[in-house]
Design a protein around this motif. Structure first.
Motif, PDB file in Angstrom:
ATOM      1  N   UNK A 284      27.044  50.536-136.765  1.00  0.00           N
ATOM      2  CA  UNK A 284      27.776  49.276-136.864  1.00  0.00           C
ATOM      3  C   UNK A 284      27.187  48.269-135.869  1.00  0.00           C
ATOM      4  N   UNK A 285      27.294  47.011-136.200  1.00  0.00           N
ATOM      5  CA  UNK A 285      26.837  45.956-135.285  1.00  0.00           C
ATOM      6  C   UNK A 285      27.579  46.098-133.956  1.00  0.00           C
ATOM      7  N   UNK A 286      26.873  45.882-132.856  1.00  0.00           N
ATOM      8  CA  UNK A 286      27.482  45.979-131.534  1.00  0.00           C
ATOM      9  C   UNK A 286      28.149  44.671-131.116  1.00  0.00           C
ATOM     10  N   UNK A 287      27.764  43.575-131.749  1.00  0.00           N
ATOM     11  CA  UNK A 287      28.385  42.276-131.484  1.00  0.00           C
ATOM     12  C   UNK A 287      28.445  41.516-132.802  1.00  0.00           C
ATOM     13  N   UNK A 288      29.634  40.998-133.120  1.00  0.00           N
ATOM     14  CA  UNK A 288      29.803  40.228-134.349  1.00  0.00           C
ATOM     15  C   UNK A 288      30.566  38.948-134.018  1.00  0.00           C
ATOM     16  N   UNK A 289      29.990  37.832-134.403  1.00  0.00           N
ATOM     17  CA  UNK A 289      30.620  36.515-134.271  1.00  0.00           C
ATOM     18  C   UNK A 289      30.665  35.889-135.657  1.00  0.00           C
ATOM     19  N   UNK A 290      31.252  34.736-135.770  1.00  0.00           N
ATOM     20  CA  UNK A 290      31.357  34.039-137.048  1.00  0.00           C
ATOM     21  C   UNK A 290      29.988  33.760-137.664  1.00  0.00           C
ATOM     22  N   UNK A 291      29.013  33.497-136.809  1.00  0.00           N
ATOM     23  CA  UNK A 291      27.686  33.116-137.285  1.00  0.00           C
ATOM     24  C   UNK A 291      26.561  33.980-136.716  1.00  0.00           C
ATOM     25  N   UNK A 292      26.903  35.144-136.178  1.00  0.00           N
ATOM     26  CA  UNK A 292      25.915  35.937-135.447  1.00  0.00           C
ATOM     27  C   UNK A 292      26.327  37.401-135.442  1.00  0.00           C
ATOM     28  N   UNK A 293      25.347  38.283-135.494  1.00  0.00           N
ATOM     29  CA  UNK A 293      25.584  39.710-135.304  1.00  0.00           C
ATOM     30  C   UNK A 293      24.376  40.301-134.586  1.00  0.00           C
TER      31      UNK A 293
ATOM     32  N   UNK B 165      28.341  38.019-143.654  1.00  0.00           N
ATOM     33  CA  UNK B 165      29.076  39.247-143.975  1.00  0.00           C
ATOM     34  C   UNK B 165      28.260  40.199-144.844  1.00  0.00           C
ATOM     35  N   UNK B 166      27.599  39.665-145.852  1.00  0.00           N
ATOM     36  CA  UNK B 166      26.760  40.487-146.716  1.00  0.00           C
ATOM     37  C   UNK B 166      25.608  41.092-145.918  1.00  0.00           C
ATOM     38  N   UNK B 167      25.039  40.315-145.024  1.00  0.00           N
ATOM     39  CA  UNK B 167      23.933  40.799-144.199  1.00  0.00           C
ATOM     40  C   UNK B 167      24.392  41.846-143.201  1.00  0.00           C
ATOM     41  N   UNK B 168      25.558  41.674-142.618  1.00  0.00           N
ATOM     42  CA  UNK B 168      26.093  42.688-141.687  1.00  0.00           C
ATOM     43  C   UNK B 168      26.264  44.008-142.420  1.00  0.00           C
ATOM     44  N   UNK B 169      26.800  43.973-143.628  1.00  0.00           N
ATOM     45  CA  UNK B 169      26.981  45.201-144.410  1.00  0.00           C
ATOM     46  C   UNK B 169      25.633  45.878-144.669  1.00  0.00           C
ATOM     47  N   UNK B 170      24.614  45.100-145.024  1.00  0.00           N
ATOM     48  CA  UNK B 170      23.279  45.657-145.273  1.00  0.00           C
ATOM     49  C   UNK B 170      22.705  46.281-143.998  1.00  0.00           C
ATOM     50  N   UNK B 171      22.727  45.562-142.890  1.00  0.00           N
ATOM     51  CA  UNK B 171      22.088  46.052-141.672  1.00  0.00           C
ATOM     52  C   UNK B 171      22.845  47.208-141.038  1.00  0.00           C
ATOM     53  N   UNK B 172      24.160  47.308-141.261  1.00  0.00           N
ATOM     54  CA  UNK B 172      24.875  48.497-140.805  1.00  0.00           C
ATOM     55  C   UNK B 172      24.289  49.742-141.464  1.00  0.00           C
ATOM     56  N   UNK B 173      23.915  49.637-142.735  1.00  0.00           N
ATOM     57  CA  UNK B 173      23.281  50.754-143.437  1.00  0.00           C
ATOM     58  C   UNK B 173      21.840  50.925-142.963  1.00  0.00           C
ATOM     59  N   UNK B 174      21.084  49.822-142.875  1.00  0.00           N
ATOM     60  CA  UNK B 174      19.668  49.904-142.467  1.00  0.00           C
ATOM     61  C   UNK B 174      19.506  50.617-141.139  1.00  0.00           C
TER      62      UNK B 174
END
Length: 162
Positions: A30-39, A17-26
């Motif tokens: 927004x991530x095009x695919x998000x799973x419990x253990x993958x984005x 979750x923390x990494x998804x938030x960072x990479x959405x900004x980078x």
């Protein structure tokens, strides 16, 4: 080959979750695919600048980065990072990798360093340091050893290279 190709980089992270938030900004998307253990991000507007060198103590991934076409775009990205609470390090007029560039360095939640930059001019040296050392520039470690984002101590010297 007429078909479009994409560079794929897969990075193992500690906190999804923390990494998804960072990479959405980078990536400014927004991530095009998000799973419990993958984005996954499929970023159509990002082309590749890939470089290799014999510089640096460690072999393998040195850092990742995004090259911007103007200082204005770089500053806009910096403001977006800061608005999201991601504090980085500004480096203006950096002489590195045969270019003069303005940079905004950030670290993702896992500790990977990202170089956000705009290059102005080609130059004839790899980097400027007290000497053009083997580790030279673009071996970022801001916050670890000094205020210089390109400073990494050599194995024989625990101090900063510059």
């Amino acid at each position: 080959m007429d078909e479009k190709r994409r560079l794929h980089i897969h990075i193992s992270v500690d906190d999804i979750e923390e990494s998804i938030a960072f990479y959405n900004v980078q990536f400014g998307a927004e991530a095009t695919k998000v799973k419990e253990d993958y984005a996954q991000w499929l970023v159509d507007d990002l082309s590749l600048n890939f470089a290799i060198s014999t510089r640096g103590d460690e072999k393998g991934l040195n850092h990742l980065g995004v090259q911007y076409e103007s200082d204005e775009a770089l500053l806009e990205a910096q403001h977006e990072f800061e608005a999201k609470g991601i504090k980085g390090k500004v480096e203006e007029g950096a002489v590195c990798c045969y270019k003069e560039s303005n940079k905004y360095w950030v670290t993702d939640p896992t500790g990977l360093i990202w170089e956000n930059y705009h290059s102005m001019d080609d130059i004839e040296v790899f980097g400027i340091d007290t000497k053009d050392t083997q580790d030279g520039c673009c071996v970022p470690s801001f916050g670890k050893f000094s205020e210089t984002p390109s400073c990494t101590p050599t194995k024989s010297d625990e101090g900063c290279c510059s």
